[in-house]
Write a protein that holds these residues in place. Structure first.
Motif, PDB file in Angstrom:
ATOM      1  N   ILE A 136       0.673  -1.219   0.262  1.00 30.90           N
ATOM      2  CA  ILE A 136       0.116   0.294   0.265  1.00 30.90           C
ATOM      3  C   ILE A 136       1.259   1.073  -0.147  1.00 30.90           C
ATOM      4  CG2 ILE A 136      -1.737   0.869   1.510  1.00 30.90           C
ATOM      5  CD1 ILE A 136      -2.611  -1.186   2.646  1.00 30.90           C
ATOM      6  N   ALA A 137       2.158   1.094   1.124  1.00 30.54           N
ATOM      7  CA  ALA A 137       2.547   2.216   0.840  1.00 30.54           C
ATOM      8  C   ALA A 137       3.063   2.340  -0.411  1.00 30.54           C
ATOM      9  CB  ALA A 137       3.854   2.006   2.247  1.00 30.54           C
ATOM     10  N   GLU A 138       3.525   1.693  -1.552  1.00 27.97           N
ATOM     11  CA  GLU A 138       4.644   2.081  -2.383  1.00 27.97           C
ATOM     12  C   GLU A 138       3.034   2.724  -3.961  1.00 27.97           C
ATOM     13  OE1 GLU A 138       6.377  -1.500  -6.059  1.00 27.97           O
ATOM     14  OE2 GLU A 138       6.676  -1.676  -4.954  1.00 27.97           O
ATOM     15  N   PHE A 139       2.304   1.841  -2.993  1.00 28.32           N
ATOM     16  CA  PHE A 139       1.399   1.981  -4.257  1.00 28.32           C
ATOM     17  C   PHE A 139       1.496   4.046  -3.842  1.00 28.32           C
ATOM     18  CE2 PHE A 139      -0.425  -1.999  -4.746  1.00 28.32           C
ATOM     19  CZ  PHE A 139      -0.261  -2.448  -6.254  1.00 28.32           C
TER      20      PHE A 139
ATOM     21  N   LYS B 250      -7.750  -0.388  -3.235  1.00 27.01           N
ATOM     22  CA  LYS B 250      -8.714  -0.674  -2.387  1.00 27.01           C
ATOM     23  C   LYS B 250      -8.805  -1.571  -1.615  1.00 27.01           C
ATOM     24  CE  LYS B 250     -13.224  -0.150  -4.328  1.00 27.01           C
ATOM     25  NZ  LYS B 250     -14.432   0.836  -4.383  1.00 27.01           N
ATOM     26  N   HIS B 251      -8.916  -2.587  -2.792  1.00 21.90           N
ATOM     27  CA  HIS B 251      -9.145  -3.753  -2.007  1.00 21.90           C
ATOM     28  C   HIS B 251      -7.956  -4.095  -1.177  1.00 21.90           C
ATOM     29  CE1 HIS B 251      -6.172  -5.015  -5.312  1.00 21.90           C
ATOM     30  NE2 HIS B 251      -5.932  -5.473  -4.436  1.00 21.90           N
ATOM     31  N   MET B 252      -7.024  -4.226  -1.105  1.00 22.99           N
ATOM     32  CA  MET B 252      -6.205  -4.469  -0.134  1.00 22.99           C
ATOM     33  C   MET B 252      -6.200  -3.861   1.097  1.00 22.99           C
ATOM     34  SD  MET B 252      -2.640  -3.334  -2.342  1.00 22.99           S
ATOM     35  CE  MET B 252      -2.328  -4.689  -3.795  1.00 22.99           C
ATOM     36  N   MET B 253      -6.500  -2.467   0.983  1.00 26.75           N
ATOM     37  CA  MET B 253      -6.889  -1.568   2.785  1.00 26.75           C
ATOM     38  C   MET B 253      -7.871  -2.692   3.416  1.00 26.75           C
ATOM     39  SD  MET B 253      -5.092   1.180   2.608  1.00 26.75           S
ATOM     40  CE  MET B 253      -5.731   2.292   3.653  1.00 26.75           C
ATOM     41  N   HIS B 254      -9.314  -3.037   2.658  1.00 24.48           N
ATOM     42  CA  HIS B 254     -10.266  -4.042   3.477  1.00 24.48           C
ATOM     43  C   HIS B 254      -9.187  -5.765   4.111  1.00 24.48           C
ATOM     44  CE1 HIS B 254     -13.063  -1.459   1.706  1.00 24.48           C
ATOM     45  NE2 HIS B 254     -13.315  -1.765   0.527  1.00 24.48           N
ATOM     46  N   ASP B 255      -8.375  -5.827   2.329  1.00 23.76           N
ATOM     47  CA  ASP B 255      -7.358  -6.980   3.240  1.00 23.76           C
ATOM     48  C   ASP B 255      -6.943  -6.785   4.837  1.00 23.76           C
ATOM     49  OD1 ASP B 255      -8.746  -8.792   1.157  1.00 23.76           O
ATOM     50  OD2 ASP B 255      -6.568  -8.418  -0.073  1.00 23.76           O
ATOM     51  N   MET B 256      -6.422  -5.265   4.463  1.00 23.68           N
ATOM     52  CA  MET B 256      -5.767  -4.780   5.836  1.00 23.68           C
ATOM     53  C   MET B 256      -6.377  -4.747   7.023  1.00 23.68           C
ATOM     54  SD  MET B 256      -2.929  -1.901   5.624  1.00 23.68           S
ATOM     55  CE  MET B 256      -3.751  -0.690   6.313  1.00 23.68           C
ATOM     56  N   GLU B 257      -7.522  -3.953   6.707  1.00 21.54           N
ATOM     57  CA  GLU B 257      -8.679  -3.936   7.557  1.00 21.54           C
ATOM     58  C   GLU B 257      -9.188  -5.455   8.533  1.00 21.54           C
ATOM     59  OE1 GLU B 257     -11.676  -1.522   6.155  1.00 21.54           O
ATOM     60  OE2 GLU B 257     -10.373   0.345   6.075  1.00 21.54           O
ATOM     61  N   SER B 258      -9.870  -6.801   7.298  1.00 22.94           N
ATOM     62  CA  SER B 258      -9.381  -7.380   8.097  1.00 22.94           C
ATOM     63  C   SER B 258      -8.947  -7.802   8.471  1.00 22.94           C
ATOM     64  CB  SER B 258      -9.896  -8.368   6.758  1.00 22.94           C
ATOM     65  OG  SER B 258     -10.496  -9.564   7.061  1.00 22.94           O
ATOM     66  N   LEU B 259      -7.698  -8.103   9.106  1.00 23.66           N
ATOM     67  CA  LEU B 259      -6.485  -8.730   8.854  1.00 23.66           C
ATOM     68  C   LEU B 259      -5.920  -8.643  10.346  1.00 23.66           C
ATOM     69  CD1 LEU B 259      -3.102  -9.468   6.828  1.00 23.66           C
ATOM     70  CD2 LEU B 259      -4.821 -10.987   7.867  1.00 23.66           C
ATOM     71  N   LEU B 260      -6.602  -6.796  10.227  1.00 26.38           N
ATOM     72  CA  LEU B 260      -6.174  -6.208  12.103  1.00 26.38           C
ATOM     73  C   LEU B 260      -7.391  -6.596  13.033  1.00 26.38           C
ATOM     74  CD1 LEU B 260      -5.276  -2.429  10.985  1.00 26.38           C
ATOM     75  CD2 LEU B 260      -4.274  -3.896  12.464  1.00 26.38           C
ATOM     76  N   GLU B 261      -9.124  -6.816  12.182  1.00 31.11           N
ATOM     77  CA  GLU B 261      -9.789  -7.385  13.171  1.00 31.11           C
ATOM     78  C   GLU B 261      -9.371  -8.742  13.847  1.00 31.11           C
ATOM     79  OE1 GLU B 261     -13.797  -7.139  11.554  1.00 31.11           O
ATOM     80  OE2 GLU B 261     -13.567  -5.438  10.749  1.00 31.11           O
ATOM     81  N   LYS B 262      -8.997  -9.682  12.782  1.00 31.83           N
ATOM     82  CA  LYS B 262      -8.649 -10.719  13.503  1.00 31.83           C
ATOM     83  C   LYS B 262      -7.598 -11.632  14.221  1.00 31.83           C
ATOM     84  CE  LYS B 262      -9.713 -13.074   8.605  1.00 31.83           C
ATOM     85  NZ  LYS B 262      -9.364 -14.327   7.639  1.00 31.83           N
ATOM     86  N   LEU B 263      -6.384 -10.168  13.951  1.00 35.51           N
ATOM     87  CA  LEU B 263      -5.286  -9.922  15.142  1.00 35.51           C
ATOM     88  C   LEU B 263      -5.808  -9.784  16.447  1.00 35.51           C
ATOM     89  CD1 LEU B 263      -2.709  -9.250  12.922  1.00 35.51           C
ATOM     90  CD2 LEU B 263      -2.358 -11.026  14.315  1.00 35.51           C
ATOM     91  N   GLU B 264      -7.175  -8.516  16.338  1.00 35.41           N
ATOM     92  CA  GLU B 264      -7.572  -8.152  17.623  1.00 35.41           C
ATOM     93  C   GLU B 264      -8.029  -8.096  18.274  1.00 35.41           C
ATOM     94  OE1 GLU B 264      -8.665  -4.282  16.505  1.00 35.41           O
ATOM     95  OE2 GLU B 264      -6.554  -3.048  16.162  1.00 35.41           O
ATOM     96  N   ASN B 265      -8.789 -10.003  17.547  1.00 32.52           N
ATOM     97  CA  ASN B 265      -9.237 -11.146  18.495  1.00 32.52           C
ATOM     98  C   ASN B 265      -8.358 -12.060  19.544  1.00 32.52           C
ATOM     99  OD1 ASN B 265     -12.227 -10.371  18.120  1.00 32.52           O
ATOM    100  ND2 ASN B 265     -11.828 -10.933  15.696  1.00 32.52           N
ATOM    101  N   ILE B 266      -7.212 -12.480  18.939  1.00 35.84           N
ATOM    102  CA  ILE B 266      -6.467 -13.403  19.681  1.00 35.84           C
ATOM    103  C   ILE B 266      -6.268 -12.589  20.954  1.00 35.84           C
ATOM    104  CG2 ILE B 266      -3.565 -13.998  18.887  1.00 35.84           C
ATOM    105  CD1 ILE B 266      -4.133 -14.049  16.391  1.00 35.84           C
TER     106      ILE B 266
END
Length: 128
Positions: free
Chosen positions: A54-57, A68-84
């Motif tokens: 994303i930073a490169e783009f 923008k799909h990468m941003m959604h993927d990143m947000e999804s990963l963050l949500e999953k991580l925060e559930n650990i």
């Protein structure tokens, strides 16, 4: 006048004290516990990779629509991580360390300012 080397030595002593604080000890324990969760490690690696892409783009000024799909993927990963649980504990420990360091910085700045202000007003003993 204080030699800078003496100042750095005193800073090293302060760092040694900070490292012995409960906040740092808790942080280290949480960091070790987090390293023992393979699922979290994989997700964090994926997250770093996405952030770099994303930073490169963004650096190349690519229109948002193209990544923008990468941003959604990143947000999804963050949500999953925060559930650990280990991730949440690590984040809390990291926040406590940041708060401690900010408090030390503020206290140091306040002490220096008080002494400088006292000396400027003609009161160099600090009893003003």
């Amino acid at each position: 006048m204080v030699d800078r080397n003496e100042l750095w030595a005193e800073a090293e002593e302060l760092a040694d004290l900070i490292i012995q604080s409960p906040e740092i000890i808790q942080f280290k324990e949480c960091e070790l516990a987090l390293k023992e969760v393979p699922e979290a490690q994989v997700m964090m690696a994926q997250l770093r990779e996405l952030q770099e892409q994303i930073a490169e783009f963004q650096a190349r000024r690519v229109p948002f629509e193209h990544y923008k799909h990468m941003m959604h993927d990143m947000e999804s990963l963050l949500e999953k991580l925060e559930n650990i649980p280990e991730v949440r504990k690590f984040q809390a420990a990291q926040s406590a360390v940041n708060d401690l360091l900010q408090a030390v910085t503020n206290q140091l700045a306040k002490a220096v300012l008080e002494r400088v202000t006292g000396e400027v007003s003609g009161c160099s003993s600090g009893d003003c």
